[in-house]
Design an enzyme around this catalytic site. Structure first.
Site: not given
Ligand code: GLA
Ligand code: ZN
Length: 713
Positions: A153, A331
């Site tokens: 991320e 995720e």
């Protein structure tokens, strides 16, 4: 990405952090047994493992990872191997504090948290190159390792002196001369003329924050530094002789624009082999929170689970489009997260429902954060496959294992795609330009992202599958769509405008709105009435645009009969913006305003241009009205809807389709609600489908809708 892995099955698994349990061999061997039990086929390993991989500077410790990888391999579980750069060891920050990020106020962060590093830092880059290369040399050709999960991320900014220098270099390349830069930034205003490159500083609250050109260039630079860092990471992996495909897990929030990482993800498209993203919507809002957000005048779209699912679907559509095909759901949570104000557990059925929804939108993996709940620190109460008790006789594990088995049956779906005849433009540079501008509307009513999502929602309500595009695609790509919707294209560059014009000329349908065609790529206003370079295409000019308070009683005649339920509601409220269209317009008027500055002037217009049509909405429409408008456009243009063979359906059911190259079609029916819902088909021979609370189903069908077969219940 090697097609065998990606196109042959729907992968199932999640983030696995064995480095947190190295003193517990019992847990490590239990993990793999339980993964097999759950049907896990892939795990992401090594995210945030730097302090275990390199406990001291230059001292590397791979034995534990060797063992983990061998063990997983023996059991047939694939690995996405992460580079560990999302967080760094304490020794590094202590010895080289320059790896840490500097805030906008000039203070350098202390060691701590993650994502706390400067992308310019030569030492961070050097250390990254070393660890990435070593990982690649050791595991980059291992048969169990299938993909590089680069960092985690990416996001955030650094304002250190090195980043300032890099920013100046970036600007030198962009503008070549200070004269050009000053022109682009309109810097004579308030006497802000730059006379030397080293006077340039990133936009900060205690310094320069009003030069829009600077602010937008800074955001461009932040993306540039991040992609540059990612390229550096990938180069190190390649230097280690690994040719495995790469991804990086991206994130954007479905709920609000505030938690955006501030990156233009379109610029990552050429760096990744496959897109992946992390999805954490807030589900199950109670009635009192179940209210429309942001767009104040909007009274028709409560944020129930169905709406949330369509919003999450927007993100899926975005990442599928970034991937140019199937993407990875890297995720999500199997139960609750631990960072929302109230982190609700997914209701029974939601694990399967949200997984099928991801697949229906083009995901070829369903992965979760995290495999095993950590015992300590920040995420100890975040959902996982395995809780602190280590047991499997619980609802979450049961639902996950059932999903594991189901996904095996769904392998055939992996070699199919979402076919979209419509595209919605979502452009980050345009978003930054809208958000930084000081304008007649300066509240969250500007709502660019929300507006884009509202149009996407209106199309989904008609059963239209949408890609999300930047608008900067080649003409050929644009022409692959029957319909392109470009809400609030405030920054309409000459290149994009010309492409859109040619797209319509050759038969495309384009829908645009208020706040279109105001500025060029430097955020300088066009020397014309809006929509600037798009005026000819839309056959109109906007003389003025008034900002509206949400109580203002301004309506338009509902554009299409089909929307009218009675004479009484043949007018519908509009909100936020009201364009005054000049009388010289060539476009046909579909609807007019009632009230406001543009009373009796056009509100909805259609311009036939070449072989196509360009629609213009001069104000923000209610969701229902927008849907009615699209219904009409879609019917006239004969754009394929997945609702074609549906006679009747409960509003909470989302229908999606994936199509194989052999013509096989997989139909997904997804009930995002707490109550039973059903679908009736136009073909009387075809049985109704009834779905329980948060129920989901996939039906394989031929193009002939009556031949439904291969039902996965
Ligand atoms: C993000 C991160 C993960 C984890 C989850 C928790 O997506 O990538 O490491 O922190 O959030 O929801
Ligand atoms: Zn920096």
């Amino acid at each position: 990405m090697s097609t065998d892995l990606l196109r042959k099955s729907i992968l199932f698994g999640g983030d696995y952090n064995p480095d947190q349990w190295l003193d517990r061999p019992d847990i490590l061997s239990q993990d793999i047994k339980l993964m097999k039990m759950a049907g896990v086929t892939v795990v992401s390993v090594g995210i945030f493992s730097w302090s275990t991989l390199e406990p001291q500077e230059g001292v590397f410790c791979f034995d534990w990872l060797d063992e983990v990888i061998e063990h997983l391999h023996k059991e047939g579980i694939s690995i996405f191997l992460s580079t560990p750069t999302g967080a760094r060891p304490a020794w590094m920050a202590t010895k080289y504090p320059q790896v840490l990020r500097v805030r906008a106020d000039g203070t350098r962060n202390l060691f701590g948290e993650r994502h706390n590093h400067c992308y310019s830092s030569p030492i961070y880059r050097e250390k990254t190159a070393i660890i990435n290369k070593k990982l690649a040399q050791r595991y980059g050709n291992h048969p169990a390792v299938k993909l590089w999960h680069i960092s985690n991320e990416y996001g955030g900014q650094c304002h250190c002196e090195l980043c300032q220098q890099n920013f100046r270099e970036y600007l030198k390349k962009r503008y070549i001369t200070l004269e050009a830069l000053n022109k682009a930034w309109w810097s004579t205003f308030w006497s802000h003329t730059i006379t030397s490159w080293d006077q340039i500083h990133s936009p900060v609250l205690h310094g320069e924050n009003s030069v829009h050109g600077l602010s937008i260039d800074w955001m461009r630079f932040v993306t540039h530094m991040t992609t540059d860092f990612m390229e550096h990471e990938v180069a190190a992996v390649r230097a280690g002789k690994s040719t495995l495909p790469v991804t990086t897990n991206m994130m954007t929030s479905a709920e609000d624009s505030a938690s955006d990482p501030g990156l233009d993800y379109w610029k990552f498209k050429n760096l990744i082999d496959i897109a992946s993203w992390d999805s954490y919507p807030a589900w199950h809002l109670p009635g009192h929170l179940n209210l429309p957000r942001t767009i104040e005048a909007e009274q028709t779209l409560p944020v129930d689970d169905y709406r949330r699912a369509v919003e999450e679907g927007f993100q899926h559509d975005l990442f599928r489009s970034l991937s140019d095909g199937p993407f990875l759901l890297m995720e999500s949570t199997p139960s609750n997260v631990n960072w929302q104000q109230i982190s609700k557990i997914k209701k029974p059925g939601m694990i399967r429902l949200t997984a099928l929804s991801a697949i229906a939108h083009g995901a070829n993996s369903v992965q979760y954060f995290q495999w095993r709940k950590t015992r300590g620190s920040f995420e100890k109460f975040h959902g996982a496959f395995i809780g602190h008790d280590g047991k499997t006789d619980n609802r979450v594990f049961k639902e996950l294992s059932e999903l594991g088995s189901l996904l095996k049956q769904l392998s055939k779906v992996a070699d199919s795609d979402v076919k979209a005849e419509a595209a919605v433009v979502y452009n980050w540079e345009n978003r930054w330009a809208i958000e930084t501008s000081k304008d007649a509307v300066n509240t969250n009513k500007k709502a660019y992202l929300e507006t884009v999502k509202k149009h996407h929602y209106a199309l989904v309500q008609q059963g239209i599958q949408c890609d999300i595009i930047s608008g900067e695609e080649s003409l050929k790509q644009l022409c692959s769509y029957r319909l392109i919707v470009a809400p609030m294209l405030y920054m309409a560059t000459l290149a994009t405008s010309s492409n859109l014009e040619k797209y319509v000329e050759s038969g495309g349908i384009l829908v645009a709105t208020y706040r279109t065609g105001y500025v060029d790529q430097s955020d300088l206003c066009y020397e014309s009435f809006p929509p600037g370079p798009l005026s000819q295409l839309f056959g109109l000019e906007v003389e003025e645009c008034d900002a509206l308070y949400h109580e203002e009683p301004i309506t338009i005649v509902i554009p299409f009969e089909a929307n009218r339920t009675s004479r009484a509601n043949s007018y519908t409220q509009v909100s936020d913006y009201q364009d005054v269209i000049r009388d010289s317009h060539k476009a046909e008027v579909i609807s007019r305003f009632n009230g406001g500055l543009a009373h009796e002037k056009p509100a909805v217009l259609k311009n036939t241009y070449g072989k196509g049509e360009a629609w213009y909405l001069a104000s923000r429409l209610q969701a229902q009205t927008l849907q009615g408008l699209y219904k009409n456009i879609i019917q006239e243009a004969k754009i394929y809807s997945v609702h074609t063979d549906v006679a009747n359906k409960s509003p909470s059911i989302l229908v999606k389709e994936r199509t194989g190259s052999d013509g096989r079609c997989f139909c997904f029916f997804l009930n995002f609600s707490a109550t039973t819902a059903s679908i009736r088909f136009t073909d009387p021979q075809r049985e109704d489908i009834t779905l329980g609370p948060w129920g989901s189903m996939m039906v394989e069908k031929d193009y002939s809708p009556s031949e439904a077969k291969g039902v996965v219940k």
